[in-house]
Design a protein around this motif. Structure first.
Motif, PDB file in Angstrom:
ATOM      1  N   THR A  36      12.387  20.024  45.289  1.00  0.00           N
ATOM      2  CA  THR A  36      12.703  19.150  44.295  1.00  0.00           C
ATOM      3  C   THR A  36      13.293  19.803  43.650  1.00  0.00           C
ATOM      4  O   THR A  36      14.003  19.202  42.251  1.00  0.00           O
ATOM      5  CB  THR A  36      11.277  19.884  43.179  1.00  0.00           C
ATOM      6  N   TYR A  37      13.548  21.277  43.348  1.00  0.00           N
ATOM      7  CA  TYR A  37      15.160  22.461  42.547  1.00  0.00           C
ATOM      8  C   TYR A  37      16.185  21.418  43.790  1.00  0.00           C
ATOM      9  O   TYR A  37      17.183  22.506  42.809  1.00  0.00           O
ATOM     10  CB  TYR A  37      14.404  23.172  43.334  1.00  0.00           C
ATOM     11  N   LEU A  38      15.865  21.932  44.904  1.00  0.00           N
ATOM     12  CA  LEU A  38      17.318  21.799  45.306  1.00  0.00           C
ATOM     13  C   LEU A  38      17.807  20.867  45.692  1.00  0.00           C
ATOM     14  O   LEU A  38      19.205  20.331  45.453  1.00  0.00           O
ATOM     15  CB  LEU A  38      16.766  22.348  47.159  1.00  0.00           C
ATOM     16  N   GLN A  39      17.122  19.460  45.389  1.00  0.00           N
ATOM     17  CA  GLN A  39      17.544  18.224  44.931  1.00  0.00           C
ATOM     18  C   GLN A  39      18.124  18.336  43.758  1.00  0.00           C
ATOM     19  O   GLN A  39      19.752  17.542  43.815  1.00  0.00           O
ATOM     20  CB  GLN A  39      16.633  17.398  45.285  1.00  0.00           C
ATOM     21  N   GLU A  40      17.852  19.065  43.146  1.00  0.00           N
ATOM     22  CA  GLU A  40      17.901  18.459  41.484  1.00  0.00           C
ATOM     23  C   GLU A  40      19.615  19.371  41.396  1.00  0.00           C
ATOM     24  O   GLU A  40      20.359  19.737  40.388  1.00  0.00           O
ATOM     25  CB  GLU A  40      17.056  19.403  40.457  1.00  0.00           C
ATOM     26  N   LEU A  41      19.564  20.023  42.444  1.00  0.00           N
ATOM     27  CA  LEU A  41      20.890  21.303  42.576  1.00  0.00           C
ATOM     28  C   LEU A  41      22.043  20.415  43.515  1.00  0.00           C
ATOM     29  O   LEU A  41      23.155  20.921  42.841  1.00  0.00           O
ATOM     30  CB  LEU A  41      20.665  22.747  42.767  1.00  0.00           C
ATOM     31  N   LEU A  42      21.570  19.780  44.514  1.00  0.00           N
ATOM     32  CA  LEU A  42      22.601  19.696  45.301  1.00  0.00           C
ATOM     33  C   LEU A  42      23.072  18.521  44.727  1.00  0.00           C
ATOM     34  O   LEU A  42      24.392  17.984  44.431  1.00  0.00           O
ATOM     35  CB  LEU A  42      21.875  19.234  46.530  1.00  0.00           C
ATOM     36  N   THR A  43      22.638  17.898  42.961  1.00  0.00           N
ATOM     37  CA  THR A  43      23.300  16.879  42.799  1.00  0.00           C
ATOM     38  C   THR A  43      23.942  16.843  41.367  1.00  0.00           C
ATOM     39  O   THR A  43      24.265  16.235  41.013  1.00  0.00           O
ATOM     40  CB  THR A  43      22.748  15.509  42.784  1.00  0.00           C
ATOM     41  N   THR A  44      24.025  18.165  40.995  1.00  0.00           N
ATOM     42  CA  THR A  44      24.763  18.169  40.057  1.00  0.00           C
ATOM     43  C   THR A  44      25.856  17.838  40.261  1.00  0.00           C
ATOM     44  O   THR A  44      26.966  17.729  41.151  1.00  0.00           O
ATOM     45  CB  THR A  44      25.439  20.256  39.994  1.00  0.00           C
ATOM     46  N   LYS A  45      26.351  17.846  39.085  1.00  0.00           N
ATOM     47  CA  LYS A  45      28.256  16.601  38.891  1.00  0.00           C
ATOM     48  C   LYS A  45      28.826  17.357  38.090  1.00  0.00           C
ATOM     49  O   LYS A  45      28.897  18.351  37.092  1.00  0.00           O
ATOM     50  CB  LYS A  45      27.735  15.234  38.482  1.00  0.00           C
ATOM     51  N   SER A  46      29.989  17.279  38.229  1.00  0.00           N
ATOM     52  CA  SER A  46      31.197  18.398  37.517  1.00  0.00           C
ATOM     53  C   SER A  46      31.914  16.985  36.607  1.00  0.00           C
ATOM     54  O   SER A  46      32.305  16.085  37.136  1.00  0.00           O
ATOM     55  CB  SER A  46      32.124  18.520  38.729  1.00  0.00           C
ATOM     56  N   ASN A  47      32.392  17.915  35.922  1.00  0.00           N
ATOM     57  CA  ASN A  47      33.533  16.920  34.216  1.00  0.00           C
ATOM     58  C   ASN A  47      34.269  16.955  34.799  1.00  0.00           C
ATOM     59  O   ASN A  47      35.246  16.199  34.646  1.00  0.00           O
ATOM     60  CB  ASN A  47      32.919  17.687  33.045  1.00  0.00           C
ATOM     61  N   TYR A  48      34.980  18.103  35.945  1.00  0.00           N
ATOM     62  CA  TYR A  48      36.239  17.456  35.399  1.00  0.00           C
ATOM     63  C   TYR A  48      36.538  18.181  37.506  1.00  0.00           C
ATOM     64  O   TYR A  48      36.125  19.651  37.602  1.00  0.00           O
ATOM     65  CB  TYR A  48      37.274  18.402  34.699  1.00  0.00           C
ATOM     66  N   ILE A  49      37.795  18.072  38.127  1.00  0.00           N
ATOM     67  CA  ILE A  49      38.158  18.438  39.229  1.00  0.00           C
ATOM     68  C   ILE A  49      39.318  19.322  39.062  1.00  0.00           C
ATOM     69  O   ILE A  49      40.093  18.684  38.620  1.00  0.00           O
ATOM     70  CB  ILE A  49      37.920  18.138  40.672  1.00  0.00           C
TER      71      ILE A  49
ATOM     72  N   GLY B 142       6.884  21.439  47.736  1.00  0.00           N
ATOM     73  CA  GLY B 142       7.400  20.469  47.005  1.00  0.00           C
ATOM     74  C   GLY B 142       8.485  20.712  45.783  1.00  0.00           C
ATOM     75  O   GLY B 142       9.460  20.007  45.442  1.00  0.00           O
ATOM     76  N   THR B 143       7.797  21.498  45.338  1.00  0.00           N
ATOM     77  CA  THR B 143       8.613  22.823  43.882  1.00  0.00           C
ATOM     78  C   THR B 143       9.845  23.163  44.967  1.00  0.00           C
ATOM     79  O   THR B 143      10.788  22.689  43.630  1.00  0.00           O
ATOM     80  CB  THR B 143       7.751  24.339  43.792  1.00  0.00           C
ATOM     81  N   VAL B 144      10.323  23.724  45.617  1.00  0.00           N
ATOM     82  CA  VAL B 144      11.173  24.106  46.057  1.00  0.00           C
ATOM     83  C   VAL B 144      12.728  23.102  46.532  1.00  0.00           C
ATOM     84  O   VAL B 144      13.113  22.799  46.125  1.00  0.00           O
ATOM     85  CB  VAL B 144      11.629  25.338  47.399  1.00  0.00           C
TER      86      VAL B 144
ATOM     87  N   ILE C  78      15.210  32.139  49.160  1.00  0.00           N
ATOM     88  CA  ILE C  78      14.064  30.926  50.260  1.00  0.00           C
ATOM     89  C   ILE C  78      15.195  30.753  51.355  1.00  0.00           C
ATOM     90  O   ILE C  78      16.221  30.486  51.765  1.00  0.00           O
ATOM     91  CB  ILE C  78      14.460  29.202  48.734  1.00  0.00           C
ATOM     92  N   LEU C  79      14.293  30.647  52.409  1.00  0.00           N
ATOM     93  CA  LEU C  79      14.296  30.761  53.770  1.00  0.00           C
ATOM     94  C   LEU C  79      13.293  29.459  54.151  1.00  0.00           C
ATOM     95  O   LEU C  79      12.309  29.085  53.766  1.00  0.00           O
ATOM     96  CB  LEU C  79      13.184  31.934  54.194  1.00  0.00           C
ATOM     97  N   ARG C  80      14.461  28.933  55.172  1.00  0.00           N
ATOM     98  CA  ARG C  80      13.553  28.245  55.721  1.00  0.00           C
ATOM     99  C   ARG C  80      12.946  27.737  57.039  1.00  0.00           C
ATOM    100  O   ARG C  80      13.140  28.630  57.727  1.00  0.00           O
ATOM    101  CB  ARG C  80      14.543  26.172  56.631  1.00  0.00           C
ATOM    102  N   ASP C  81      11.579  27.550  57.305  1.00  0.00           N
ATOM    103  CA  ASP C  81      10.575  28.230  58.434  1.00  0.00           C
ATOM    104  C   ASP C  81      10.509  27.744  59.955  1.00  0.00           C
ATOM    105  O   ASP C  81      11.451  26.220  59.694  1.00  0.00           O
ATOM    106  CB  ASP C  81       9.371  28.136  58.389  1.00  0.00           C
ATOM    107  N   GLU C  82      10.303  27.743  60.994  1.00  0.00           N
ATOM    108  CA  GLU C  82      10.555  27.052  62.127  1.00  0.00           C
ATOM    109  C   GLU C  82       9.662  25.382  61.698  1.00  0.00           C
ATOM    110  O   GLU C  82      10.183  23.989  62.308  1.00  0.00           O
ATOM    111  CB  GLU C  82       9.882  27.903  63.585  1.00  0.00           C
ATOM    112  N   ASP C  83       8.857  25.032  61.125  1.00  0.00           N
ATOM    113  CA  ASP C  83       7.673  24.090  60.641  1.00  0.00           C
ATOM    114  C   ASP C  83       8.708  23.752  59.371  1.00  0.00           C
ATOM    115  O   ASP C  83       8.182  22.957  59.105  1.00  0.00           O
ATOM    116  CB  ASP C  83       6.206  24.453  60.966  1.00  0.00           C
ATOM    117  N   ALA C  84       9.547  23.641  59.311  1.00  0.00           N
ATOM    118  CA  ALA C  84      10.100  22.834  58.392  1.00  0.00           C
ATOM    119  C   ALA C  84       9.540  22.975  57.058  1.00  0.00           C
ATOM    120  O   ALA C  84      10.098  22.534  56.213  1.00  0.00           O
ATOM    121  CB  ALA C  84      10.259  21.275  58.176  1.00  0.00           C
ATOM    122  N   THR C  85       8.854  24.051  57.003  1.00  0.00           N
ATOM    123  CA  THR C  85       8.462  24.402  55.485  1.00  0.00           C
ATOM    124  C   THR C  85       9.370  26.025  54.627  1.00  0.00           C
ATOM    125  O   THR C  85      10.047  26.171  55.226  1.00  0.00           O
ATOM    126  CB  THR C  85       6.643  25.301  54.991  1.00  0.00           C
TER     127      THR C  85
END
Length: 339
Positions: free
Chosen positions: A233-246, A229-231, A211-218
């Motif tokens: 939504t997926y990235l937001q869910e991935l970025l908020t993944t939580k760890s059970n244990y560090i 929107g699909t991209v 997945i690549l970001r274009d100059e027009d932010a798409t």
């Protein structure tokens, strides 16, 4: 007889007026003498400014102590919690501390003498904060909380003054170890991402997702524009993944097992940021056990990030997010591009 009476009346009136004036003077002096010693002298007026926002931004060492413990933080490339454990620090908590100090509103200034130090409970402070950079060190002690007007009292070491300020302690007195630990796996925001790739095992293998970001932010893939929107939504869910244990404290046996699990990872994620930084994430298979750690068998996997000190244990339910393929993000049709 009439003249003498008039003279007596005038004399009495004069005495009454004199006594009233004298009473006012005495009352004023008494009030001035017995009132709380609010400092208005030129010597203490220079202490009206506590710490500026510019000063707060220069500090790279923080020592924070409240009733729940002492927490030491240090900034090099990024903020680290150095005690009681050595682990990546939560920048949001650091911002809470800095913003609280920066927003202090000074109501009054009192002389820093023995009586006031005792009255305002500053001899045994409820919270202490030390801020340090290469050239200066500032230590603040907080004392009595006045619940009636929601205020507190503090001293700044090196200054002979006690500050009566708005009460900021509720924001700080409940901070504990979990608040200072950055438990995030992914430390960037969506807006920081320039490109996002998933490989099977490593970069030498075929790309599963790009997945690549274009100059027009798409967003685009190898075959054209993607549904933003699909991209996102997926990235937001991935970025908020939580760890059970560090895994911040590892024995040699544990480290050897972690290295074994990640020697041939299930997936590798490579994120390029707008600042041209490349961050790698190695994702293990679901593992059975780790020595001396009580975990359910075959319920977790490990993620190791190149920009974090310690690996993370994550529940297997999140593994689906790391296994996405290009077909999960089909390119937009010509019709959807224009409508």
């Amino acid at each position: 007889m009439l003249v003498n009476l008039q003279i007596n009346k005038n004399t009495i009136s004069s005495w009454v007026l004199a006594l009233f004036t004298f009473s006012l003077i005495i009352g004023g002096l008494a009030s001035e003498f017995f009132q709380a010693p609010v400092t208005t002298t030129k010597e203490l007026e220079k202490y009206r400014q506590l710490l500026t926002s510019e000063q707060l931004d220069t500090f790279s060492i923080i020592q924070f102590k409240n009733n729940l413990g002492q927490f030491n933080l240090e900034k090099n490339d990024h903020w680290l919690l150095t005690a009681p454990r050595r682990i990546d620090a939560n920048i949001k908590t650091i911002d809470i501390i800095k913003n609280a100090i920066g927003s202090l509103k000074i109501r009054k200034i009192y002389p820093k003498d023995t009586i006031n130090m005792s009255n305002f409970q500053l001899e045994s402070p409820s919270l202490s904060l030390t801020l340090q950079n290469k050239t200066e060190k500032k230590t603040i002690h907080f004392g009595l909380i006045n619940s009636i007007d929601n205020s507190t009292y503090l001293t700044l070491e090196g200054l002979d003054a006690i500050y009566h300020v708005d009460n900021i302690l509720p924001k700080l007195e409940r901070l504990s170890l979990p608040d200072f630990v950055d438990s995030r796996i992914f430390t960037m925001n969506i807006t920081d991402i320039q490109s996002f790739k998933i490989f099977r095992q490593n970069e030498q293998s075929k790309t599963r997702l790009e997945i690549l970001r274009d100059e027009d932010a798409t967003w685009s893939g190898p075959k054209g524009k993607l549904n933003s929107g699909t991209v996102e939504t997926y990235l937001q869910e991935l970025l908020t993944t939580k760890s059970n244990y560090i895994l911040d404290s590892r024995t040699q046996e544990q480290q050897e097992k972690i290295d074994q699990y990640l020697s041939k990872p299930l997936y590798r994620i490579v994120v390029e940021t707008k600042e041209n930084k490349s961050i790698n994430y190695d994702v293990s298979y679901i593992f059975t056990t780790l020595p001396d750690i009580k975990l359910e068998k075959k319920q977790n996997f490990i993620i190791r990030a190149s920009n974090r000190q310690h690996p993370f244990i994550v529940h297997k339910n999140a593994l689906e997010l790391f296994s996405k393929r290009q077909r999960n993000f089909p390119p937009l049709t010509i019709k959807k591009l224009f409508y």
